[in-house]
Write a protein that holds these residues in place. Structure first.
Motif, PDB file in Angstrom:
ATOM      1  N   SER A 122      -0.146 -33.145  25.311  1.00  0.00           N
ATOM      2  CA  SER A 122       0.939 -32.658  24.331  1.00  0.00           C
ATOM      3  C   SER A 122       0.916 -31.441  24.003  1.00  0.00           C
ATOM      4  O   SER A 122      -0.132 -30.843  23.462  1.00  0.00           O
ATOM      5  CB  SER A 122       0.966 -33.604  23.266  1.00  0.00           C
ATOM      6  OG  SER A 122       2.114 -33.239  22.227  1.00  0.00           O
ATOM      7  N   SER A 123       2.096 -30.829  23.834  1.00  0.00           N
ATOM      8  CA  SER A 123       2.195 -29.320  23.410  1.00  0.00           C
ATOM      9  C   SER A 123       2.390 -29.158  21.914  1.00  0.00           C
ATOM     10  O   SER A 123       1.990 -28.106  21.074  1.00  0.00           O
ATOM     11  CB  SER A 123       3.578 -28.516  24.083  1.00  0.00           C
ATOM     12  OG  SER A 123       3.477 -28.614  25.180  1.00  0.00           O
ATOM     13  N   THR A 124       2.745 -30.298  21.302  1.00  0.00           N
ATOM     14  CA  THR A 124       3.007 -30.170  19.679  1.00  0.00           C
ATOM     15  C   THR A 124       2.300 -31.358  18.840  1.00  0.00           C
ATOM     16  O   THR A 124       2.041 -31.071  17.773  1.00  0.00           O
ATOM     17  CB  THR A 124       4.410 -30.493  19.605  1.00  0.00           C
ATOM     18  OG1 THR A 124       4.718 -31.607  20.114  1.00  0.00           O
ATOM     19  CG2 THR A 124       5.234 -29.077  19.885  1.00  0.00           C
ATOM     20  N   LYS A 187     -10.150 -26.111  15.302  1.00  0.00           N
ATOM     21  CA  LYS A 187      -9.174 -26.556  14.255  1.00  0.00           C
ATOM     22  C   LYS A 187      -8.124 -27.098  14.687  1.00  0.00           C
ATOM     23  O   LYS A 187      -7.312 -26.031  15.587  1.00  0.00           O
ATOM     24  CB  LYS A 187      -9.219 -25.816  13.116  1.00  0.00           C
ATOM     25  CG  LYS A 187     -10.343 -25.698  12.109  1.00  0.00           C
ATOM     26  CD  LYS A 187     -10.126 -25.194  10.710  1.00  0.00           C
ATOM     27  CE  LYS A 187      -9.435 -23.702  10.584  1.00  0.00           C
ATOM     28  NZ  LYS A 187      -9.394 -23.242   9.394  1.00  0.00           N
ATOM     29  N   GLU A 188      -7.223 -28.251  14.375  1.00  0.00           N
ATOM     30  CA  GLU A 188      -6.069 -28.255  14.762  1.00  0.00           C
ATOM     31  C   GLU A 188      -4.942 -27.491  14.498  1.00  0.00           C
ATOM     32  O   GLU A 188      -4.822 -27.433  12.953  1.00  0.00           O
ATOM     33  CB  GLU A 188      -5.626 -29.767  14.844  1.00  0.00           C
ATOM     34  CG  GLU A 188      -6.515 -30.840  15.762  1.00  0.00           C
ATOM     35  CD  GLU A 188      -6.136 -32.369  15.361  1.00  0.00           C
ATOM     36  OE1 GLU A 188      -5.485 -32.530  14.157  1.00  0.00           O
ATOM     37  OE2 GLU A 188      -6.282 -33.166  16.237  1.00  0.00           O
ATOM     38  N   ILE A 189      -3.893 -26.955  15.025  1.00  0.00           N
ATOM     39  CA  ILE A 189      -2.556 -26.643  14.508  1.00  0.00           C
ATOM     40  C   ILE A 189      -1.534 -26.751  15.544  1.00  0.00           C
ATOM     41  O   ILE A 189      -1.935 -26.689  16.891  1.00  0.00           O
ATOM     42  CB  ILE A 189      -3.016 -25.234  14.135  1.00  0.00           C
ATOM     43  CG1 ILE A 189      -1.611 -24.678  13.634  1.00  0.00           C
ATOM     44  CG2 ILE A 189      -3.209 -24.254  15.391  1.00  0.00           C
ATOM     45  CD1 ILE A 189      -1.905 -23.400  12.613  1.00  0.00           C
ATOM     46  N   ALA A 194      -1.300 -20.098  22.169  1.00  0.00           N
ATOM     47  CA  ALA A 194      -0.092 -19.340  23.122  1.00  0.00           C
ATOM     48  C   ALA A 194       1.465 -19.636  22.656  1.00  0.00           C
ATOM     49  O   ALA A 194       2.303 -18.680  22.415  1.00  0.00           O
ATOM     50  CB  ALA A 194      -0.068 -19.765  24.648  1.00  0.00           C
ATOM     51  N   ASN A 195       1.744 -21.091  22.459  1.00  0.00           N
ATOM     52  CA  ASN A 195       2.890 -21.309  22.198  1.00  0.00           C
ATOM     53  C   ASN A 195       3.465 -20.877  20.757  1.00  0.00           C
ATOM     54  O   ASN A 195       4.738 -20.562  20.490  1.00  0.00           O
ATOM     55  CB  ASN A 195       3.367 -22.533  22.225  1.00  0.00           C
ATOM     56  CG  ASN A 195       3.531 -23.159  23.577  1.00  0.00           C
ATOM     57  OD1 ASN A 195       3.727 -22.325  24.450  1.00  0.00           O
ATOM     58  ND2 ASN A 195       3.170 -24.232  24.184  1.00  0.00           N
ATOM     59  N   ARG A 196       2.487 -20.686  19.706  1.00  0.00           N
ATOM     60  CA  ARG A 196       2.756 -20.099  18.453  1.00  0.00           C
ATOM     61  C   ARG A 196       2.826 -18.710  18.545  1.00  0.00           C
ATOM     62  O   ARG A 196       3.973 -18.210  17.863  1.00  0.00           O
ATOM     63  CB  ARG A 196       1.588 -20.425  17.430  1.00  0.00           C
ATOM     64  CG  ARG A 196       1.297 -22.055  17.015  1.00  0.00           C
ATOM     65  CD  ARG A 196       0.201 -21.918  16.129  1.00  0.00           C
ATOM     66  NE  ARG A 196       0.483 -21.713  14.620  1.00  0.00           N
ATOM     67  CZ  ARG A 196       0.989 -22.430  14.111  1.00  0.00           C
ATOM     68  NH1 ARG A 196       1.441 -23.463  13.927  1.00  0.00           N
ATOM     69  NH2 ARG A 196       1.369 -21.703  12.633  1.00  0.00           N
TER      70      ARG A 196
END
Ligand SMILES: NC(=O)c1ccc[n+]([C@@H]2O[C@H](COP(=O)([O-])OP(=O)(O)OC[C@H]3O[C@@H](n4cnc5c(N)ncnc54)[C@H](O)[C@@H]3O)[C@@H](O)[C@H]2O)c1
Length: 298
Positions: A122-124, A187-189, A194-196
């Motif tokens: 998943s990307s998000t 850490k998760e974000i 890249a997409n951020r």
């Protein structure tokens, strides 16, 4: 001493745009791959699309045909989730809906042995949103490929608080073994790296356009000629689908409630009109049936 079980067999769930190519990347690296989808028809389409893609690579001399044939013989297609029982790592690439993914990981967790790594592409959706449904949280993380997975070199591995160091290391080594470059987020974000960064660039481009500082063609031109980007942000949105940008922002807004996260009105307008980019023949630019831009005004 704990023995780390080697990855011998790869499972991929979801034979859509991402899952099909991820399966082929792993098969090309020599792994037996079990590719599962709930839709039988989708498996046929996946196999056909991969065949066309790979034949093109062979014709262009990018890959020897024996290597491609070996890779195809490494892939097993199935609609039966139980067939993933023998996989040492499973990469999930199904529809981007939290509840559907949670149900799938619950089922997978009942099927696979304890050592199997469960990863979402998943990307998000970060894996901590899925982890309470599985038996061994330490074996779960995100492994995020970019589209098209056969072409894009980088893969983001995302370690949640529940993910063990051993699992993260195993995934990093696995990504290297399929000849990709991994980067570990400790850490998760949501959105990862890249997409951020891309999202910020897109937001600024849309803001400049909406506020009348320049046209979308001019902004694309600046990004190409001044920043050396291969493609401008508006042409890129057309390529990936303006609806993708819209849904990512909508999801973020729903999570944060921050009006700054709302989809931009120009993007929402395009989605409402069905002008989604290259796939509908019109987005910020217009395209012919072959997907080529019709008019270049700059
Ligand atoms: N498309 C991209 O650019 C991109 C890039 C990186 C990551 N991702 C992520 O990859 C995932 C898949 O995206 P995609 O573009 O390949 O989607 P897609 O719609 O092309 O494919 C999804 C596939 O999953 C299948 N599926 C749905 N529910 C299922 C289930 N319960 N069990 C098995 N199969 C099921 C569908 O039949 C379909 O074939 C998403 O999580 C997305 O966020 C997408």
């Amino acid at each position: 001493m704990v023995t780390v079980q080697a990855i011998k067999t790869v499972g991929v769930v979801g034979a859509g745009a991402m899952g099909s190519q991820i399966a082929m990347v792993c098969a090309l690296a020599g792994y037996p791959v079990i590719l599962q989808d709930i839709e039988h028809k989708q498996l046929g389409e996946s196999s056909q699309t991969l065949r066309e893609l790979m034949d093109k690579k062979v014709r262009k001399g990018r890959l020897p045909s024996e290597e491609v044939e070996d890779a195809f013989s490494n892939i097993t297609y199935t609609t039966n989730l139980n067939d993933l029982e023998s996989a040492d790592i499973i990469i999930e690439a199904i529809v981007e809906k939290l509840e559907v993914k949670r149900e799938l990981f619950y089922q997978l967790s009942q099927i696979v042995p304890r050592h199997t790594v469960l990863a979402t592409n998943s990307s998000t959706i970060v894996s901590s949103k899925l982890v309470d449904v599985v038996s061994y949280p330490e074996k779960m993380c995100n492994i995020h490929f970019f589209n098209p997975a056969l072409v894009m070199d980088l893969v983001e591995v995302v370690q949640g608080e529940h993910t063990s160091g051993e699992t993260a290391e195993k995934c990093m080594n696995f990504v290297r073994s399929i000849r990709k470059t991994p980067v570990l987020l400790k850490k998760e974000i949501s959105g990862f790296i890249a997409n951020r960064i891309l999202g910020k660039l897109m937001d600024e481009a849309v803001w400049l356009y909406e506020n009348g500082y320049a046209t979308h063609e001019e902004i694309d031109l600046v990004c190409k000629k001044a920043l050396n980007h291969p493609i401008g942000p508006f042409a890129l949105m057309d390529l990936t689908g303006i609806d993708v940008n819209y849904f990512v922002r909508k999801q973020r807004y729903e999570e944060s409630g921050d009006p700054k996260d709302k989809p931009a009105s120009i993007v929402a307008d395009k989605v409402a009109k069905g002008e989604l980019g290259r796939k509908t023949g019109k987005g910020f630019y217009e395209y012919n049936e072959q997907g080529k831009r019709i008019e270049e005004t700059v």
